[in-house]
Write an enzyme that holds these catalytic residues in place. Structure first.
Site, PDB file in Angstrom:
ATOM      1  N   ASP A   1       0.388   3.760   1.753  1.00 12.81           N
ATOM      2  CA  ASP A   1       0.306   4.368   3.088  1.00 12.81           C
ATOM      3  C   ASP A   1       1.717   4.673   3.595  1.00 12.81           C
ATOM      4  OD1 ASP A   1       0.134   4.476   6.072  1.00 12.81           O
ATOM      5  OD2 ASP A   1      -1.982   4.074   5.683  1.00 12.81           O
TER       6      ASP A   1
ATOM      7  N   CYS B   1      -5.905   0.405   7.124  1.00  9.51           N
ATOM      8  CA  CYS B   1      -5.736   0.867   5.745  1.00  9.51           C
ATOM      9  C   CYS B   1      -6.909   1.771   5.338  1.00  9.51           C
ATOM     10  CB  CYS B   1      -5.656  -0.332   4.799  1.00  9.51           C
ATOM     11  SG  CYS B   1      -5.495   0.112   3.056  1.00  9.51           S
TER      12      CYS B   1
ATOM     13  N   HIS C   1      -1.804  -4.050   5.306  1.00  8.12           N
ATOM     14  CA  HIS C   1      -1.490  -3.525   6.636  1.00  8.12           C
ATOM     15  C   HIS C   1      -2.759  -3.124   7.376  1.00  8.12           C
ATOM     16  CE1 HIS C   1      -2.283   0.802   5.819  1.00  8.12           C
ATOM     17  NE2 HIS C   1      -2.009   0.439   4.574  1.00  8.12           N
TER      18      HIS C   1
ATOM     19  N   ARG D   1       2.894   4.820   6.406  1.00  2.00           N
ATOM     20  CA  ARG D   1       3.289   4.129   7.640  1.00  2.00           C
ATOM     21  C   ARG D   1       3.757   2.698   7.411  1.00  2.00           C
ATOM     22  NH1 ARG D   1      -2.475   4.843  10.326  1.00  2.00           N
ATOM     23  NH2 ARG D   1      -2.934   4.131   8.184  1.00  2.00           N
TER      24      ARG D   1
ATOM     25  N   CYS E   1       0.843  -1.188   0.000  1.00  2.22           N
ATOM     26  CA  CYS E   1       0.000   0.000   0.000  1.00  2.22           C
ATOM     27  C   CYS E   1       0.883   1.245   0.000  1.00  2.22           C
ATOM     28  CB  CYS E   1      -0.895  -0.014   1.238  1.00  2.22           C
ATOM     29  SG  CYS E   1      -2.072   1.374   1.308  1.00  2.22           S
TER      30      CYS E   1
END
Length: 214
Positions: free
Chosen positions: A46, A108, A105, A48, A44
Site C-alpha cells: 500500500d 488494507c 496497517h 500509504r 504491505c
C-alpha cells in the site's frame, strides 16, 4: 515527453539536491561495502504505509519486503516461484538480519478483499484472490462475527494477519533455529494511516499496544 512520469523526475531532482547531497558519503560507503541492515520489515505494498517513511530510516538501515497485505506464506520448498520466501532467505541467511518485523496497517485493501472475496478486484481466478486465500479460515471466522462492526472486523483481521505471518515465519527451519538461539527476534506492528499511531504486538500475549515514545 520523457520515459518516466514527471512526478518521479521531479522527486528524483529533489532527492539529488536534498537527501543525496546531504548523505553522499553514506551512499558511497554503502556502494563500496554493501548493505548490512539489522532489521527486515515485511510490509504491505500500500502506497500509504512505507516503512522507510514511518520509521524515518536512512539508506541501508532497513531491508524491506512489500507484498499485498504483508503476508508470509508457510515454508514450502516445492520448486515453485516464491518471492517472499526468497527475500526472507536472502535477508536471514545472507544479510544476517537480527530482527524481522511484520507490519500491517489500517484500511488494507487486501484484507478487505479477504473479508469480501466476491467483491472488488479479487475474483476467485486471479492472483489477489489466490494470495488472500492464505487467510481464508481466519477471514471466514471474523466475517461471520455479527457482533463486530465492519470496521472492527477489518481491524481484527489486519492484526490477525500479522500474527499469522509471524507463525508462518517459524515454519522456516533456519528462522526458527535462530530465534530459539536468541539470534533473531520476530515482532509485529500495526500502523493506523489516519492517525499515525503505531501499535506493537506483545510477543507473549499477541495483544497490540501503543508504545511510549515520549
Amino acid at each position: 515527453m520523457t520515459d518516466l512520469p514527471d512526478q518521479l523526475l521531479s522527486g528524483y531532482r529533489n532527492f539529488m539536491q536534498g537527501r543525496y547531497a546531504a548523505e553522499t558519503d553514506r551512499y558511497r560507503e554503502l556502494a563500496r561495502g554493501g548493505q548490512a541492515p539489522a532489521t527486515m520489515v515485511v510490509a504491505c505494498c500500500d502506497s500509504r504505509s512505507a516503512p522507510e517513511v514511518i520509521f524515518d530510516a536512512g539508506p541501508g538501515e532497513l531491508f524491506v519486503l512489500r507484498n499485498v497485505a504483508n503476508l508470509v506464506p508457510p515454508y514450502a520448498p516445492d520448486g515453485e516461484f516464491h518471492s517472499t520466501s526468497a527475500a526472507l532467505e536472502f535477508a536471514v541467511q545472507s544479510l544476517k538480519v537480527k530482527n524481522i518485523v511484520v507490519m500491517g496497517h489500517g484500511r488494507c485493501g487486501g484484507i478487505r478483499a479477504a473479508l469480501a472475496p466476491g467483491s472488488g478486484p479479487a475474483s476467485p481466478g486471479d492472483f489477489i484472490g489466490k494470495w488472500m486465500s492464505l487467510l481464508a479460515p481466519s477471514a471466514d471466522a471474523v466475517s461471520g462475527n455479527t457482533l463486530l462492526t465492519e470496521g472492527e472486523r477489518q481491524t481484527a483481521l489486519e492484526r490477525i494477519s500479522i500474527r499469522y505471518s509471524i507463525a508462518n515465519l517459524r515454519t522456516f527451519p533456519y528462522i526458527k533455529a535462530l530465534e530459539d538461539e536468541g539470534q533473531l527476534t520476530l515482532s509485529g506492528a500495526w500502523f493506523d494511516i489516519s492517525t499515525g499511531e503505531l501499535w506493537v504486538m506483545d510477543r507473549e500475549t499477541g495483544d497490540f499496544r501503543r508504545p511510549e515514545i515520549d
